[in-house]
Design an enzyme around this catalytic site. Structure first.
Site, PDB file in Angstrom:
ATOM      1  N   THR A 140       0.844  -1.199   0.000  1.00  0.00           N
ATOM      2  CA  THR A 140       0.000   0.000   0.000  1.00  0.00           C
ATOM      3  C   THR A 140       0.883   1.255   0.000  1.00  0.00           C
ATOM      4  OG1 THR A 140      -1.800  -1.095   1.132  1.00  0.00           O
ATOM      5  CG2 THR A 140      -1.615   1.279   1.511  1.00  0.00           C
ATOM      6  N   ARG A 178     -14.810  -7.026   0.396  1.00  0.00           N
ATOM      7  CA  ARG A 178     -14.013  -6.644   1.580  1.00  0.00           C
ATOM      8  C   ARG A 178     -13.375  -5.250   1.402  1.00  0.00           C
ATOM      9  NH1 ARG A 178      -8.506  -5.067   2.663  1.00  0.00           N
ATOM     10  NH2 ARG A 178      -7.993  -5.730   4.771  1.00  0.00           N
ATOM     11  N   GLY A 201     -10.714  -2.596   3.434  1.00  0.00           N
ATOM     12  CA  GLY A 201      -9.751  -2.501   4.536  1.00  0.00           C
ATOM     13  C   GLY A 201      -9.771  -1.132   5.192  1.00  0.00           C
ATOM     14  N   ASP A 202      -8.682  -0.806   5.836  1.00  0.00           N
ATOM     15  CA  ASP A 202      -8.588   0.461   6.571  1.00  0.00           C
ATOM     16  C   ASP A 202      -8.247   1.653   5.686  1.00  0.00           C
ATOM     17  OD1 ASP A 202      -6.040  -0.797   6.143  1.00  0.00           O
ATOM     18  OD2 ASP A 202      -5.166   0.763   7.406  1.00  0.00           O
ATOM     19  N   THR A 231      -0.444   1.371   6.907  1.00  0.00           N
ATOM     20  CA  THR A 231      -0.384   0.210   6.022  1.00  0.00           C
ATOM     21  C   THR A 231      -0.252  -1.047   6.859  1.00  0.00           C
ATOM     22  OG1 THR A 231       0.793  -0.894   4.232  1.00  0.00           O
ATOM     23  CG2 THR A 231       2.129   0.498   5.685  1.00  0.00           C
ATOM     24  N   GLY A 232      -0.917  -2.108   6.419  1.00  0.00           N
ATOM     25  CA  GLY A 232      -0.851  -3.347   7.179  1.00  0.00           C
ATOM     26  C   GLY A 232      -2.176  -4.077   7.115  1.00  0.00           C
ATOM     27  N   GLY A 246      -5.541  -4.486   7.468  1.00  0.00           N
ATOM     28  CA  GLY A 246      -6.531  -3.429   7.645  1.00  0.00           C
ATOM     29  C   GLY A 246      -7.555  -3.646   8.732  1.00  0.00           C
TER      30      GLY A 246
HETATM   31  N1  ASP Z   1      -4.107  -1.828   4.767  1.00  0.00           N
HETATM   32  C1  ASP Z   1      -4.417  -2.436   3.490  1.00  0.00           C
HETATM   33  C2  ASP Z   1      -5.714  -3.178   3.598  1.00  0.00           C
HETATM   34  O1  ASP Z   1      -5.944  -3.807   4.610  1.00  0.00           O
HETATM   35  C3  ASP Z   1      -3.360  -3.360   3.004  1.00  0.00           C
HETATM   36  C4  ASP Z   1      -1.964  -2.847   3.124  1.00  0.00           C
HETATM   37  O2  ASP Z   1      -1.692  -1.840   3.743  1.00  0.00           O
HETATM   38  O3  ASP Z   1      -1.087  -3.488   2.559  1.00  0.00           O
HETATM   39  O4  ASP Z   1      -6.453  -3.187   2.658  1.00  0.00           O
END
Ligand code: ASP
Length: 367
Positions: free
Chosen positions: A200, A228, A230-231, A251-252, A254
């Site tokens: 991300t 779905r 995410g965050d 990022t991570g 979510g």
């Molecule tokens: N945070 C993003 C999500 O969950 C994914 C990512 O940051 O790699 O969609």
């Protein structure tokens, strides 16, 4: 529309003495700062070839240079982060725009959000399928619609109506991402293994007027299903900006960032810390009768130092870890700091400030 101005420092020496985490700044300082990320995850030296390492650093440096150039020239934080994120979205190395991951149905559904810390205006899109640069669509939602968040078909329609550049699905597709989804569908690898690094992208900045902005863009998680989200497009989870506290892009994984409201949580803790420091200083001043009426404390008088800001960010990321979440954030503050916090082995990241500091890093053991 209201604006949160960064109030010039008026702390007296007495107040400074009592606010241990406050740092003085010269009145004539013109400062700006920017931090960027290109995803966090199991990013380790033995998992990345030297060529890929160099490619990522070149891409991060180019994005950082673009944002810094705008800020240095007196441009605003919103312009700087938008231009930076567009560059990263166009780079197939990252999971945003070109190079976005595939869903379970082998489509690309992109999420993005953007926020202006000067008036708390925000825009976000989820599950968009045809916009070349989702960050521009999030910005259009913020600037040209009465809404904060649009999703799916409606967001795609709004994008066309706004005249944003449209692409066909093959634009996003890269051989690497196609192989990933095919391997997952053939049950040759688990989704967890594919997402050993997330990819991300995001940027946060403070401009020379003290205005802050944050933005995030992603393809989400590989093999995501059932619409779905995410965050990244959730204001307060993946993105937040408030001139009175900080700008954050995350990022991570979510789901965990949403549960903790990570981006807003960090800004709120900074605000509380400022208020507590003000209260301490206020009490100290009131004890000195002759100064009782001389000093008025207002939000913005106190400046948190690097350690104080880092500690708050680290505490929230530690709590993320406690509920099982992995990932990280980048931050910018009204005092010109730009930095990161993450609990993964690495994070593609970079930061630059008006002090002349500029660096790009990948692994956890780098600066
Ligand atoms: N945070 C993003 C999500 O969950 C994914 C990512 O940051 O790699 O969609």
């Amino acid at each position: 529309m209201f604006k949160f101005a960064i109030i010039a420092p008026v702390l007296t020496m007495a107040a400074l003495a009592f606010s241990t985490n406050a740092a003085a700044q010269k009145d004539d300082d013109v400062s700006w700062s920017i931090a960027i990320h290109g995803g966090a995850g199991t990013i380790e030296r033995d998992k990345i070839t030297p060529e890929k390492d160099a490619e990522i650093r070149t891409a991060l440096n180019a994005a950082l240079a673009e944002g810094s150039k705008i800020l240095k020239a007196g441009g605003n934080a919103m312009e700087a982060i938008t231009a930076t994120i567009v560059l990263l979205e166009n780079d197939p190395n990252f999971n945003a725009g070109k190079g976005a991951v595939f869903t379970w149905d082998k489509t690309n559904e992109l999420d993005s959000s953007i926020m202006d810390g000067s008036d708390l205006s925000a825009g976000a899109v989820a599950g968009v399928t045809a916009t070349k640069n989702p960050i521009l669509l999030a910005r259009a939602v913020k600037d040209k619609s009465p809404h904060v968040m649009l999703s799916g078909k409606g967001a795609d329609q709004f994008s066309r109506e706004q005249g944003l550049e449209q692409v066909t699905p093959d634009y996003y597709a890269t051989p690497r991402r196609l192989k990933q989804i095919e391997d997952v569908l053939a049950k040759q690898v688990s989704v967890k293994d594919v997402d050993y690094k997330f990819g991300t992208v995001g940027a946060v900045a403070m401009d020379s007027n003290g205005n802050m902005a944050a933005g995030t863009s992603t393809g989400g998680m590989t093999a995501k299903r059932w619409g779905r989200i995410g965050d990244s497009p959730v204001i307060g989870a993946g993105t937040y900006a408030d001139n009175r506290s900080c700008a954050i892009s995350a990022t991570g994984a979510g789901e965990y960032f949403i549960r903790l409201g990570v981006a807003h949580e960090i800004c709120t803790r900074i605000k509380i810390r400022i208020r507590n420091t003000e209260k301490m200083a206020e009490k100290a001043i009131l004890k000195r009768k002759n100064q009782e009426k001389a000093v008025k404390f207002r939000l913005g008088n106190v400046r948190l130092n690097d350690e104080a800001v880092q500690k708050i960010a680290d505490e929230v990321i530690a709590e993320l870890g406690q509920i099982g979440g992995t990932g990280g954030i980048i931050f910018a503050t009204p005092w010109g700091q730009a930095g990161y916090s993450f609990n993964t082995p690495g994070m593609y990241r970079g930061r630059a400030t008006s002090d002349g500091a500029a660096s790009v890093s990948i692994y956890g053991d780098e600066e």
